[in-house]
Design a protein around this motif. Structure first.
Motif, PDB file in Angstrom:
ATOM      1  N   GLN A 228       2.582  11.443  13.473  1.00 40.39           N
ATOM      2  CA  GLN A 228       1.463  11.415  14.410  1.00 40.39           C
ATOM      3  C   GLN A 228       1.197   9.987  14.870  1.00 40.39           C
ATOM      4  O   GLN A 228       1.266   9.688  16.047  1.00 40.39           O
ATOM      5  CB  GLN A 228       0.202  11.978  13.739  1.00 40.39           C
ATOM      6  CG  GLN A 228       0.308  13.426  13.382  1.00 40.39           C
ATOM      7  CD  GLN A 228       0.258  14.320  14.602  1.00 40.39           C
ATOM      8  OE1 GLN A 228      -0.277  13.948  15.623  1.00 40.39           O
ATOM      9  NE2 GLN A 228       0.808  15.508  14.490  1.00 40.39           N
ATOM     10  N   SER A 229       0.868   9.119  13.956  1.00 39.27           N
ATOM     11  CA  SER A 229       0.673   7.714  14.285  1.00 39.27           C
ATOM     12  C   SER A 229       0.996   6.926  13.027  1.00 39.27           C
ATOM     13  O   SER A 229       1.184   7.503  11.960  1.00 39.27           O
ATOM     14  CB  SER A 229      -0.758   7.450  14.751  1.00 39.27           C
ATOM     15  OG  SER A 229      -1.684   7.851  13.780  1.00 39.27           O
TER      16      SER A 229
ATOM     17  N   HIS B 169       0.632   8.584   9.404  1.00 34.67           N
ATOM     18  CA  HIS B 169      -0.449   9.564   9.439  1.00 34.67           C
ATOM     19  C   HIS B 169       0.129  10.940   9.729  1.00 34.67           C
ATOM     20  O   HIS B 169       0.920  11.105  10.647  1.00 34.67           O
ATOM     21  CB  HIS B 169      -1.465   9.187  10.514  1.00 34.67           C
ATOM     22  CG  HIS B 169      -2.061   7.838  10.287  1.00 34.67           C
ATOM     23  ND1 HIS B 169      -2.200   6.925  11.284  1.00 34.67           N
ATOM     24  CD2 HIS B 169      -2.525   7.249   9.169  1.00 34.67           C
ATOM     25  CE1 HIS B 169      -2.742   5.823  10.805  1.00 34.67           C
ATOM     26  NE2 HIS B 169      -2.940   5.991   9.513  1.00 34.67           N
ATOM     27  N   THR B 170      -0.300  11.890   8.931  1.00 33.53           N
ATOM     28  CA  THR B 170       0.167  13.254   9.115  1.00 33.53           C
ATOM     29  C   THR B 170      -1.021  14.186   8.948  1.00 33.53           C
ATOM     30  O   THR B 170      -2.122  13.736   8.651  1.00 33.53           O
ATOM     31  CB  THR B 170       1.285  13.579   8.108  1.00 33.53           C
ATOM     32  OG1 THR B 170       1.518  14.980   8.104  1.00 33.53           O
ATOM     33  CG2 THR B 170       0.907  13.152   6.723  1.00 33.53           C
TER      34      THR B 170
ATOM     35  N   LEU C 298      -2.060  -0.539  14.216  1.00 35.22           N
ATOM     36  CA  LEU C 298      -1.910   0.906  14.346  1.00 35.22           C
ATOM     37  C   LEU C 298      -1.160   1.204  15.625  1.00 35.22           C
ATOM     38  O   LEU C 298      -1.389   0.548  16.640  1.00 35.22           O
ATOM     39  CB  LEU C 298      -3.305   1.534  14.378  1.00 35.22           C
ATOM     40  CG  LEU C 298      -3.419   3.029  14.585  1.00 35.22           C
ATOM     41  CD1 LEU C 298      -3.152   3.731  13.281  1.00 35.22           C
ATOM     42  CD2 LEU C 298      -4.808   3.362  15.064  1.00 35.22           C
ATOM     43  N   VAL C 299      -0.254   2.171  15.566  1.00 33.86           N
ATOM     44  CA  VAL C 299       0.409   2.614  16.800  1.00 33.86           C
ATOM     45  C   VAL C 299       0.139   4.098  16.971  1.00 33.86           C
ATOM     46  O   VAL C 299       0.318   4.889  16.044  1.00 33.86           O
ATOM     47  CB  VAL C 299       1.919   2.285  16.775  1.00 33.86           C
ATOM     48  CG1 VAL C 299       2.600   2.866  15.564  1.00 33.86           C
ATOM     49  CG2 VAL C 299       2.589   2.797  18.036  1.00 33.86           C
ATOM     50  N   VAL C 300      -0.366   4.474  18.130  1.00 39.62           N
ATOM     51  CA  VAL C 300      -0.640   5.882  18.438  1.00 39.62           C
ATOM     52  C   VAL C 300       0.196   6.265  19.655  1.00 39.62           C
ATOM     53  O   VAL C 300      -0.029   5.741  20.745  1.00 39.62           O
ATOM     54  CB  VAL C 300      -2.132   6.112  18.766  1.00 39.62           C
ATOM     55  CG1 VAL C 300      -2.411   7.595  18.902  1.00 39.62           C
ATOM     56  CG2 VAL C 300      -3.008   5.515  17.703  1.00 39.62           C
ATOM     57  N   PRO C 301       1.175   7.147  19.483  1.00 41.90           N
ATOM     58  CA  PRO C 301       1.941   7.589  20.644  1.00 41.90           C
ATOM     59  C   PRO C 301       1.045   8.394  21.593  1.00 41.90           C
ATOM     60  O   PRO C 301       0.211   9.172  21.151  1.00 41.90           O
ATOM     61  CB  PRO C 301       3.033   8.479  20.047  1.00 41.90           C
ATOM     62  CG  PRO C 301       3.040   8.175  18.584  1.00 41.90           C
ATOM     63  CD  PRO C 301       1.662   7.749  18.241  1.00 41.90           C
TER      64      PRO C 301
ATOM     65  N   ARG D  38       0.848  12.128  21.198  1.00 39.22           N
ATOM     66  CA  ARG D  38       0.211  12.689  20.014  1.00 39.22           C
ATOM     67  C   ARG D  38      -1.297  12.786  20.132  1.00 39.22           C
ATOM     68  O   ARG D  38      -1.961  13.319  19.265  1.00 39.22           O
ATOM     69  CB  ARG D  38       0.534  11.826  18.787  1.00 39.22           C
ATOM     70  CG  ARG D  38       1.961  11.937  18.354  1.00 39.22           C
ATOM     71  CD  ARG D  38       2.298  13.349  18.066  1.00 39.22           C
ATOM     72  NE  ARG D  38       3.583  13.463  17.399  1.00 39.22           N
ATOM     73  CZ  ARG D  38       4.293  14.577  17.366  1.00 39.22           C
ATOM     74  NH1 ARG D  38       3.862  15.638  17.990  1.00 39.22           N
ATOM     75  NH2 ARG D  38       5.423  14.631  16.731  1.00 39.22           N
TER      76      ARG D  38
ATOM     77  N   THR E 235      -5.853  12.201  16.896  1.00 36.33           N
ATOM     78  CA  THR E 235      -4.588  12.918  16.831  1.00 36.33           C
ATOM     79  C   THR E 235      -4.780  14.106  15.880  1.00 36.33           C
ATOM     80  O   THR E 235      -5.887  14.351  15.403  1.00 36.33           O
ATOM     81  CB  THR E 235      -3.461  12.025  16.291  1.00 36.33           C
ATOM     82  OG1 THR E 235      -3.723  11.745  14.922  1.00 36.33           O
ATOM     83  CG2 THR E 235      -3.372  10.734  17.060  1.00 36.33           C
ATOM     84  N   ALA E 236      -3.701  14.817  15.610  1.00 32.43           N
ATOM     85  CA  ALA E 236      -3.795  15.945  14.688  1.00 32.43           C
ATOM     86  C   ALA E 236      -4.025  15.484  13.265  1.00 32.43           C
ATOM     87  O   ALA E 236      -4.328  16.276  12.385  1.00 32.43           O
ATOM     88  CB  ALA E 236      -2.530  16.790  14.759  1.00 32.43           C
ATOM     89  N   SER E 237      -3.893  14.207  13.020  1.00 36.22           N
ATOM     90  CA  SER E 237      -4.091  13.684  11.675  1.00 36.22           C
ATOM     91  C   SER E 237      -5.473  13.074  11.551  1.00 36.22           C
ATOM     92  O   SER E 237      -5.911  12.325  12.426  1.00 36.22           O
ATOM     93  CB  SER E 237      -3.044  12.623  11.379  1.00 36.22           C
ATOM     94  OG  SER E 237      -3.413  11.889  10.243  1.00 36.22           O
TER      95      SER E 237
ATOM     96  N   GLY F 111      -6.198  10.921   9.414  1.00 35.05           N
ATOM     97  CA  GLY F 111      -6.053   9.552   8.948  1.00 35.05           C
ATOM     98  C   GLY F 111      -5.866   8.535  10.044  1.00 35.05           C
ATOM     99  O   GLY F 111      -5.848   7.341   9.777  1.00 35.05           O
ATOM    100  N   THR F 112      -5.738   8.993  11.274  1.00 37.89           N
ATOM    101  CA  THR F 112      -5.417   8.052  12.342  1.00 37.89           C
ATOM    102  C   THR F 112      -6.527   7.021  12.544  1.00 37.89           C
ATOM    103  O   THR F 112      -6.274   5.827  12.514  1.00 37.89           O
ATOM    104  CB  THR F 112      -5.180   8.814  13.657  1.00 37.89           C
ATOM    105  OG1 THR F 112      -4.054   9.661  13.476  1.00 37.89           O
ATOM    106  CG2 THR F 112      -4.918   7.863  14.776  1.00 37.89           C
TER     107      THR F 112
END
Lengths: 605, 170
Positions: A466-467, A487-488, B105-108, B111, B135-137, B139-140
């Motif tokens: 995810q990230s 992160h999942t 942190l990298v966020v596509p 996502r 995102t779906a996580s 923890g992001t």
């Protein structure tokens, strides 16, 4: 994905109106559910509210019955004299409560209807506060069939449909007849996979996809794993401590503290045993099937590609027998702490030997993305970097090259399976773990290993990332190391690369972002039968791990079809090259012949 | 202390508005001054003579310790704000922050599930906003605080457009 909206006007007729209520649902009794025209509204089994509410019914009967029963035993009159005048009222009151609750059950049952049509599963519930819920079939993350003991006695089962919404199950149908539940599961999975009902004979039910057993856990190993588990360690420590304390202080009171602790532990052991008993894993075209349970049985189906992350762990005592445990993150299952069943649902292998782990890995990750998966994964499980000298992570150049080019770290010939471990300077920070903590990347997944005593290997497919975040605290900065966190979705697995060298971590950070991007481009469809062939690769990997690599081409069958369908016969452009090679050799009859080979595992375990 | 950035080299970071220091100062004042004030009450009471059961040294050290901690945090605020940065790349968004405990942190874009913009009372007065990516996580935890309001709106539109273009499943 899960929408809870008020019933719209056109839906209100069949759901609430007395005329509509009898029209669509009343034609077909729930019993004949094995033949379902598309879009028909169905009800759950009539007995289900009583099985769900048996506790309430039992409480009512107990409350009113106990006193009378005791009096009958003692030969006294059934009622006190002072109440005798009011007996009719009391009986009427009790009867009224009973009738009301039964009526409530019946109404709940009557107004609970479900439908599988047009790519959606819909459930209507409630008669005062109506709720209509629909979930897209191709968003399915997992389907479970659960049989609590009482439902099992009556041959009923509950079906749970999970979407990626870590809360409660999107759709719970309790209870259906076990055959109907299986049939519904097959229908949902087939529709989700992209199979359309036969246009000529739409009422013909889709057959259940064939499945092949992969492994099972013998009860003796389960008992052994429980005895050698972490909690047993604390049991021994606690017992010794209390004996010593009571001997020193000459106070017998400490033994009394042990009683509730022992009860709690017995419950915990029983829970693990009850959940893990008779664990079997099987593979079928619609996903991985897991079955387990002694009194309450559960059958899970995880469609391909639904596993977000996976971890293999080994507590210290399990090393004696070479046992491992495997847990996964699945988007619909949520975290382990959310409820008691979470822990067992996310465990895809409660205890197994190395061969079992490899077999499960081949199911979860059909394309390992490396020419020598056995060596790489074994290095991830047990490997250790050399103490001095040629550590791959020792020089920034080596680390950067293996992190920079995809799969370079996993190429054969490198020591330690290509794992890039912490640099030698970290040995003051992590005297035990520095040779163990490391990562390697294959074409399809990132492998992170850690733990010298509590061994752990985390596998994250690139397309599921995810990230990511790089973390560095002041102490880590002095040692020029950094942590990489992936992160999942919520679950038992939280991937974290510990104390990687700064240059390696930075290179991995960039390379992993690129790899995840590439993997996402390849992943196109939610309808997996069109693009995934779990069987041949699974067989290939299993064959490779059992040193019979020459059989790989012969086991290469295409997807074992639940029905003759056009969608799966056309290989899509996104298929990786090694899979399309196997597709050239469609050997439908071969696959079952080779299945028994997979069953050898439990015996030599 | 010489600090080496943990983020990949060759990225031009966009910094958040310097006015965000004010927001952090107000937050700091609310949190720390109240805490120090409350912890100083025993000292005041003993000095006035209402209480006599609290040891004098304890009544002094606890609020003093908190005061030192609060001042330390106060000194760090401007540097912390300067450390926050973000960079839009072709396929992902980078966010960095922290001095002692750094995080990059990298966020596509593909996502991202949704983008939030939040404005607190102090931020509103200064024309700032906080952008949060989901995102779906769970923890992001991707947050860019202290963006000027128009920059926040631009970023939100940009991220939404790029997310829609590169949308991937779970």
């Amino acid at each position: 994905m899960t929408s809870e909206n008020a019933v719209t006007s056109d839906e209100a007729g069949p759901a609430g109106g007395p005329v509509g209520g009898s029209a669509p649902g009343g034609d077909a009794p729930a019993g004949q559910a094995s033949i379902k025209p598309d879009g028909e509204w169905l009800r759950v089994h009539p007995a289900s509210p009583f099985i769900r509410g048996w506790v309430a019914l039992a409480a009512i009967c107990f409350f009113f019955g106990r006193d009378i029963f005791e009096r009958m035993l003692q030969g006294r009159p059934l009622m006190d004299e002072m109440y005798s005048g009011r007996v009719p009222f009391l009986i009427a009151g009790g009867g009224l409560v009973l009738v009301l609750s039964v009526l409530g059950f019946i109404l709940t049952w009557y107004f609970t209807r479900y439908q599988v049509a047009e790519g959606y599963v819909r459930v209507n519930t409630g008669f005062l506060f109506k709720q209509q819920r629909q979930a897209r079939l191709d968003r399915v993350q997992a389907i479970d069939i659960v049989q609590p003991l009482l439902a099992r006695i009556f041959g009923l089962a509950e079906l749970k449909f999970e979407v990626a919404d870590a809360g409660e199950s999107a759709v719970r149908l309790a209870y259906l007849r076990i055959d109907d539940a299986r049939q519904l599961r097959a229908t949902i999975l087939a529709r989700a996979a992209g199979l359309e009902p036969n246009p000529e004979r739409p009422e013909e039910a889709l057959p259940e996809a064939p499945e092949y057993p992969v492994l099972s856990v013998p009860p003796s190993r389960l008992v052994g794993s429980l005895l050698l588990s972490e909690q047993s360690f604390f049991v021994v420590i606690g017992g010794v401590a209390s004996v010593v304390l009571s001997a020193i202080t000459d106070n017998r009171g400490f033994y009394f503290y042990l009683i509730p602790a022992a009860l709690g532990l017995a419950a915990a052991y029983w829970g693990s045993f009850n959940k893990g008993y008779n664990f079997t894993a099987a593979i079928s075209p619609d996903g991985i099937r897991l079955r387990y349970g002694l009194l309450d049985t559960q059958a899970q189906t995880l469609p391909p590609g639904r596993i977000q992350a996976l971890k293999v762990t080994q507590p210290p005592l399990w090393r004696i027998f070479g046992w491992y445990r495997m847990q996964v993150n699945v988007a619909g299952y949520g975290g382990p702490g959310s409820n008691g069943e979470g822990a067992s649902r996310t465990t895809i292998l409660p205890v197994g030997v190395l061969a079992d782990v490899m077999r499960m890995l081949s199911l979860v990750l059909p394309d390992p993305g490396t020419p020598d998966p056995a060596r790489v994964f074994t290095a991830g499980l047990t490997g250790l970097a050399p103490a001095r000298g040629t550590s791959p992570g020792g020089t920034p150049a080596a680390g950067a090259s293996s992190g920079g080019t995809p799969a370079a770290g996993a190429s054969s010939g490198e020591p330690d399976g290509g794992f890039v471990t912490s640099p030698r300077r970290v040995r003051l920070l992590a005297p035990l773990g520095w040779r163990r903590n490391g990562f390697t990347a294959t074409d399809t997944a990132l492998l992170i290993r850690s733990g010298r005593l509590w061994r752990e290997l985390v596998v994250v497919p690139h397309q599921r990332t995810q990230s990511m975040a790089l973390h560095q605290g002041p102490l880590a900065r002095r040692f020029r190391v950094a942590d990489l966190v992936l992160h999942t979705t919520s679950g038992p697995v939280s991937p974290r690369l510990i104390q990687s060298g700064l240059d390696e971590a930075r290179a991995l950070f960039d390379a992993q972002a690129a790899r995840a991007r590439e993997a996402r481009k390849r992943q196109t469809s939610e309808q997996w039968l069109a693009q995934v062939a779990p069987e041949p690769v699974a067989a290939a990997l299993a064959a490779a791990t059992t040193d019979s690599a020459d059989e790989v081409p012969s086991t290469g069958s295409t997807v074992v079809q639940p029905a003759d369908t056009p969608s799966a016969e056309t290989p899509s452009a996104e298929t990786p090259p090694d899979q399309s090679d196997l597709r050239e050799n469609p050997d439908h009859q071969q696959a079952p012949d080779h299945r028994p080979k997979h069953q050898e595992g439990p015996q030599h375990g | 202390m010489p600090t080496e950035a943990i983020d990949p080299p060759g990225i031009s970071w966009l910094r958040v508005s310097p006015k965000y220091v004010t927001v952090r100062l107000v937050e700091w004042a609310f949190g720390n001054l109240i805490a120090v004030g409350l912890l100083s009450l025993p000292l005041v009471f003993t000095l006035v003579g209402w209480w006599d059961w609290v040891p004098r040294w304890l009544a002094i050290t606890v609020p003093a310790f908190m005061l030192v901690l609060a001042v330390w945090r106060l000194v760090l605020i401007p540097r912390q704000v300067r450390a926050i940065g973000y960079a839009e790349r072709d396929d992902d968004l980078l966010i960095r922050g922290g001095i002692f405990f750094q995080r990059t942190l990298v966020v596509p874009y593909g996502r991202m599930q949704y983008v939030d913009i939040g404005v607190g009372p102090v931020e509103r007065g200064l024309g700032l906003c906080t952008l949060k990516l989901h995102t779906a996580s769970a923890g992001t935890n991707a947050e860019i605080p202290g963006l000027p309001a128009d920059e926040g709106a631009r970023l939100r539109e940009q991220l939404s457009a790029r997310g829609a273009a590169r949308l991937a499943g779970l």
